[in-house]
Design an enzyme around this catalytic site. Structure first.
Site, PDB file in Angstrom:
ATOM      1  N   CYS A  25     -18.331   1.309  -0.653  1.00  0.00           N
ATOM      2  CA  CYS A  25     -18.136   1.428  -2.093  1.00  0.00           C
ATOM      3  C   CYS A  25     -19.037   0.398  -2.754  1.00  0.00           C
ATOM      4  CB  CYS A  25     -16.674   1.244  -2.466  1.00  0.00           C
ATOM      5  SG  CYS A  25     -16.004  -0.362  -1.973  1.00  0.00           S
ATOM      6  N   HIS A 622     -12.578  -4.739 -12.593  1.00  0.00           N
ATOM      7  CA  HIS A 622     -11.891  -3.718 -11.798  1.00  0.00           C
ATOM      8  C   HIS A 622     -10.600  -3.348 -12.518  1.00  0.00           C
ATOM      9  CE1 HIS A 622     -10.239  -1.593  -8.339  1.00  0.00           C
ATOM     10  NE2 HIS A 622     -11.417  -1.694  -7.761  1.00  0.00           N
TER      11      HIS A 622
END
Length: 703
Positions: A25, A622
């Site tokens: 990722c 995030h």
């Protein structure tokens, strides 16, 4: 001997053989291991460049790298046992792709069938280069005959002048002695001495063996001329074993168990002499009297069976072959067909399979050409390199494996488009054969690899050329028109690509006020009089030499309550593995840019953003924990990779109800990813904050 971090990581997780698949990722390598029980987490974390490791259920294991994860991933995929550098495979290496395809059928589920095809494959694969080289000599001779430079070189009774006869020997050396090459490889595959297998087969190819037929009467069996002579009262069938492949395969299949038996019953100190002796004593008569003739008869029968189908309907045969090959090659079923092609040439003087097979090959190469065009259009460097190499191997060498395993089996959208090209090419050969009255369809008098360079070897050359051109361009245009990636795969690729390009641009951009920035000197322990002054100094990016003397004020990206990272319910963030920072329990629903800079990574799912602020500071925001699992549901992304943003620019609006209903925490970490390039990172706020409030103060690095 020094090793690379990539090699150390692979070794620490159990080696390449323990890696079932690998993805990544924005910051982490995600391993799916075959057995994760023996992985030492502390040993992984001790590797330079590794920020942390996170064992997970189901033999999954994450290695946290940070912003350089793409480079480490590429380095790992370039290691031996994984993939080649230019054509790195995103999730599976070539061996795993083959295994997955085999598992779809009986191969991979029935051990003896799997072993049979591995035996066939390993018997031929080492000599493909020699066959390919010989095929080019054959093509050259065919071209010279087409141009009337030489007579029909392969016709019975034709005598070439010495110069051209010598050129003709250059390819005959491979095909005449092909049984010896196959015998060596096949015997080695079964664990016996390959030179003994070579010697056993060589007996049947000696001029003295052929001379034994002088007193015999010729007979026709399955189209082959045979001679039978009595040897000690037993009938010995004399064949011309040149170019035969089934006899050496049968010989090796029997020699393997025999060798193991001899090694068990003969003491170790006598094996060097007596195992080869008894093996030859048994196998030479057995091969000459029984296995050799059986191999010839079996091969001839298979060839006659396919010939019967082709004679019944060249039209149907020309369509079936190119449509079957895309499924036969991944399963290894094409190896016996190659052997029959060779036998056809020896017994019939021509082969009728390679023409229709060319339609499959060029459809395969056309799909690769379509991928190459799209990779250029999409600025996909890795795929461009893979497709360029695969296309060159195909068009010049007639080799489909680089295209098949490097591209087509990885992207399932390609196969249906390629099959259309196969059908069009086969249909063209079938219709052309009917119109031109060709009883055997498109044929060739030699075993060649179907490439651009071998087109002159096919007859009629015009029909064959039209068929392979239609197959090629049909597949090519269908792939270009529909893309080889799904929309989701394309979005993910563009996100990674744009992030890399944006980061590269941010690292090389020149400041608008270098002179003013250079005039401001900061010691690591000093701050400007106000945060506003520091923000003003960081408005334009500066080169590294200047950045080392500037401080950066990171603003709050959303409304909420500031909490320490230690309270984030994720061990990677809570442990500071990704880097220093804080988290925010949001009360609002919109994330804003924490400063002026460039979007380096805007995930299509909206759950994470990477921003390179002016001044070179890399920030990760995030949104929530594990919200990637929502796959974008509840997120309205406002920016894309490469966008220029200012302080307060909206990045994403999220639906709190969707996230909370799914059970995911909303706490949002704000992380400095490249803190090592700077000095101290200090929280600036406690309690409630609003977008634009000072959140983190990042000091310059000591000179």
């Amino acid at each position: 001997m020094a090793t690379s971090p990539a090699a150390d990581i692979v070794s620490a997780v159990g080696g390449a053989g323990n890696i079932e698949s690998l993805t990544h990722c924005a910051t982490r390598l995600r391993f799916q291991l075959r057995d994760a029980s023996g992985v030492d987490q502390k040993a992984v974390e001790a590797i330079p460049g590794v920020m942390g490791a996170v064992p997970q259920a189901g033999d999954r294991f994450q290695v946290v790298i940070g912003g350089g994860v793409q480079n480490v991933y590429n380095d790992i995929m370039a290691l031996p046992g994984l993939t080649g550098g230019g054509g790195a495979v995103d999730e599976d290496d070539i061996d795993s792709i083959k295994a997955r395809e085999r598992a779809k059928g009986v191969r991979g589920q029935v051990a003896w069938i799997d072993g049979l095809f591995e035996f066939l494959s390993d018997s031929f694969r080492p000599i493909l280069g020699a066959l390919l080289g010989a095929s080019f000599f054959i093509t050259f001779m065919a071209l010279m005959a087409t141009l009337n430079v030489i007579p029909d070189w392969n016709a019975p009774g034709v005598t070439l002048e010495p110069s051209w006869a010598f050129v003709n020997l250059m390819w005959q050396c491979i095909f005449v002695f092909l049984p010896l090459m196959v015998a060596y490889n096949a015997t080695k595959k079964v664990g016996a001495d390959p030179w003994v297998g070579f010697g056993v087969m060589a007996v049947l190819m000696l001029p003295g063996f052929s001379a034994l037929k002088a007193e015999a009467t010729p007979q026709q069996v399955f189209g082959s001329e045979v001679f039978i002579v009595p040897i000690f009262g037993f009938p010995l069938t004399i064949f011309d074993y040149s170019s035969q492949v089934f006899p050496p395969l049968l010989m090796a299949a029997v020699m393997g168990p025999l060798y193991k038996l001899l090694r068990r019953i003969i003491t170790a100190n006598l094996q060097l002499i007596f195992v080869p002796f008894f093996a030859m004593l048994i196998m030479i008569p057995l091969t000459a009297f029984i296995l050799g003739p059986i191999g010839v008869y079996v091969g001839a029968w298979l060839a006659q069976a396919l010939a019967a189908i082709n004679n019944f309907s060249p039209f149907i045969f020309a369509i079936i072959i190119p449509l079957a090959y895309p499924f036969m090659v991944p399963l290894g079923l094409h190896w016996p067909i190659n052997a029959i092609m060779l036998l056809n040439i020896q017994t019939l003087g021509y082969d009728f399979i390679q023409g229709p097979m060319g339609a499959w090959n060029f459809a395969c190469f056309g799909a690769t050409a379509g991928v190459l065009v799209l990779s250029l259009r999409h600025r996909d460097t890795q795929m461009r390199q893979t497709a360029t190499g695969a296309l060159a191997a195909g068009l010049l060498g007639g080799i489909s494996e680089p295209s098949l395993y490097g591209i087509h089996l990885r992207f399932k959208r390609i196969y249906p488009r390629m099959l259309v090209g196969c059908f069009i090419g086969g249909l063209t050969i079938g219709l052309g054969s009917l119109i031109l009255g060709l009883p055997n369809g498109v044929t060739t008098q030699a075993f060649v690899f179907t490439s651009l360079l071998t087109i002159p070897a096919f007859d009629p050359i015009g029909l064959y050329t039209i068929a392979i051109a239609l197959a090629f361009f049909t597949s090519m245009f269908l792939v270009i028109w529909s893309n080889f990636r799904t929309p989701e795969q394309q979005a993910e690729f563009e996100a990674v690509r744009d992030a890399a390009e944006a980061k590269a641009a941010a690292e090389h951009v020149k400041p608008a006020a270098i002179e003013e920035a250079e005039g401001r000197a900061f010691d690591a322990s000093d701050r400007p009089a106000t945060a506003a002054a520091a923000a003003a100094a960081a408005t334009a990016p500066a080169p590294t030499a200047v950045l080392d003397r500037l401080a950066i004020d990171v603003r709050a990206p959303l409304e909420g309550k500031v909490v320490p990272l230690s309270e984030v319910p994720d061990p990677v963030f809570a442990g500071g593995v990704m880097g220093p920072g804080v988290a925010i329990e949001p009360t609002g629903d919109t994330v804003h840019s924490p400063g002026p800079g460039t979007i380096a990574a805007a995930q299509p799912t909206g759950h994470a953003f990477g921003i390179v602020l002016d001044g070179g500071l890399e920030i990760l925001i995030h949104v929530g924990i594990d919200t990637v699992n929502l796959k974008g549901e509840g997120f309205d992304v406002k920016v894309k990779n490469g966008d220029r943003v200012e302080t307060g620019t909206p990045l994403v609006k999220f639906d709190r109800a969707v996230i909370e209903k799914a059970g995911y925490p909303l706490v949002t970490p704000v992380i400095v990813l490249n803190a090592d390039d700077f000095g101290k990172v200090s929280p600036e706020a406690e309690g409630d904050v609003k977008p634009g409030d000072s959140l983190l103060w990042v000091e310059p690095k000591d000179a």
